[in-house]
Design an enzyme around this catalytic site. Structure first.
Site, PDB file in Angstrom:
ATOM      1  N   LYS A   1      -2.454  -9.369  -4.533  1.00 35.55           N
ATOM      2  CA  LYS A   1      -2.448  -8.442  -5.663  1.00 35.55           C
ATOM      3  C   LYS A   1      -1.354  -7.392  -5.483  1.00 35.55           C
ATOM      4  CE  LYS A   1      -5.132  -4.893  -5.838  1.00 35.55           C
ATOM      5  NZ  LYS A   1      -6.239  -3.907  -5.926  1.00 35.55           N
TER       6      LYS A   1
ATOM      7  N   LYS B   1       2.410   3.586  -3.156  1.00 34.86           N
ATOM      8  CA  LYS B   1       1.357   2.801  -2.520  1.00 34.86           C
ATOM      9  C   LYS B   1       1.768   1.332  -2.415  1.00 34.86           C
ATOM     10  CE  LYS B   1      -2.691   1.270  -1.150  1.00 34.86           C
ATOM     11  NZ  LYS B   1      -3.115   1.391   0.254  1.00 34.86           N
TER      12      LYS B   1
END
Length: 299
Positions: free
Chosen positions: A235, A167
Site C-alpha cells: 500500500k 510518511k
C-alpha cells in the site's frame, strides 16, 4: 483533554497506552474487544461503537489499516462529534484522501490533524516514536502534550497533506533499505562470513541504517516479526509510486522493491511480515540467514 482512540492494532494500542500513562482520560474502541484488554486494565474506558465513542470524548484519534476503513469509521464518528472537536488521523493515507476527508470533517464543524508516525511498533511501545503532524499550527500546539506523550520527536510538516508525503517517503526508504539489507546479509553468508560478526561490522560502518539495526536483527533471528505486513508495505509503496508520477520523479529503486514485495505476497501471503522479502532470497538460494543471539521481537 478526553481522547477517544479507535483502532487498537500493534501501533494504536501502544499509542493509546502512552496517553493513559501520561494521565489523559482515554476511551477506546476496536472491532475486537480483546485488543483493548491491557488498556482497560490500565484504566481506559470502553465504547460500544465508534459512534458511541465519538459522542463521549473531546477529540477522536483513529489508527486504521486502510483508507476504506477510515471512510467507514468517519461516517460513524463525524455526526457524533461536537463543534470544534479535532479528528486526529494516524493512519497512512494518500494526500488527496487527507484533503477530501478534512473538507468532509469541516462540513461538520470538526477540524482535522493528520498524524502519521515512523520508527516502528517497538518505539511506539516506549513512547519514543517520531510524530509527523500536518495541519494548522494552532491545532498542533493544542494537542502537543498528547503528541509528546505518544512520541519522542515531533516535526510539524506543514499544512494538511504535507505529512502524507513525508510518511510515504520514510516508508519507501525503509522498504528499499530492507531489500538492500537482505542482499548484503546474503552476500556475507555466501562469502563465508560469520553473520553475527558481519551484522556488527555493518552496524559500525558507513553502510549502516536504522533498518539494518532493527529488521536486520529479526531476519537473523528468523522471526521476521516487525508487526508490519506485506500488504501494508505494498500500500505504502503504491502511494510512493503515485507521488513519483505526479511530481515527475523516477523512482527506480521503489519500483524494483515493489516487485519484490509482489513476489513475497505471492509466496507467503499479504499477512506475512514485511521482512520476509529476505526469505525470498533464502528460498531461492537454499541458504538461511541465521545467527545466534538476535531477538525475535524488537523492544
Amino acid at each position: 483533554m478526553h481522547y477517544g482512540y479507535i483502532g487498537l492494532g500493534n501501533l494504536g494500542a501502544n499509542c493509546a497506552m502512552c496517553l493513559l500513562r501520561a494521565g489523559f482520560d482515554v476511551t477506546v474502541f476496536d472491532l475486537y474487544k480483546d485488543n483493548a484488554a491491557d488498556l482497560l486494565a490500565a484504566g481506559a474506558n470502553w465504547a460500544d461503537s465508534a459512534a458511541d465513542l465519538a459522542g463521549k470524548v473531546d477529540h477522536v484519534i483513529t489508527c486504521l489499516p486502510s483508507p476504506a476503513v477510515t471512510a467507514k469509521v468517519l461516517a460513524q464518528t463525524l455526526p457524533m462529534m461536537g463543534e470544534g472537536a479535532t479528528w486526529i488521523e494516524m493512519s497512512t493515507l494518500g494526500r488527496d484522501e487527507v484533503l477530501a476527508y478534512a473538507e468532509l470533517a469541516a462540513g461538520q464543524g470538526v477540524r482535522m490533524l493528520e498524524l502519521p508516525v515512523t520508527g516502528g511498533v517497538h518505539l511506539a511501545a516506549r513512547g519514543e516514536i517520531t510524530m509527523l503532524p500536518g495541519g494548522d499550527a494552532d491545532l498542533v500546539e493544542l494537542h502537543m502534550p498528547a503528541l509528546q506523550a505518544m512520541g519522542d520527536l515531533v516535526f510539524h510538516m506543514g499544512p494538511l497533506g504535507a505529512s502524507s508525503i513525508i510518511k510515504v517517503i520514510t516508508n519507501m526508504l525503509a522498504f528499499i533499505h530492507l531489500k538492500a539489507c537482505s542482499e548484503a546479509l546474503m552476500l556475507a553468508k555466501r562469502g563465508g562470513l560469520d553473520l553475527g560478526q558481519a551484522w556488527q561490522a555493518i552496524r559500525a560502518s558507513s553502510g549502516n541504517s536504522f533498518v539494518h539495526e532493527t529488521e536486520g536483527a529479526l531476519i537473523l533471528n528468523g522471526s521476521y516479526d516487525v508487526a508490519f505486513n506485506i500488504d501494508l508495505a505494498l500500500k505504502d509503496l503504491g502511494f510512493a509510486l503515485d507521488f513519483g508520477r505526479e511530481f515527475g520523479v523516477p523512482l527506480d529503486l521503489a519500483g524494483m522493491t515493489e516487485q519484490t514485495y509482489v513476489a513475497a505476497k505471492a509466496a507467503y501471503g499479504g499477512a506475512a511480515q514485511s521482512p520476509m522479502i529476505a526469505k525470498l532470497l533464502e528460498d531461492l538460494l537454499d541458504t538461511d540467514l541465521r545467527a545466534p543471539g538476535f531477538p525475535d521481537r524488537l523492544t
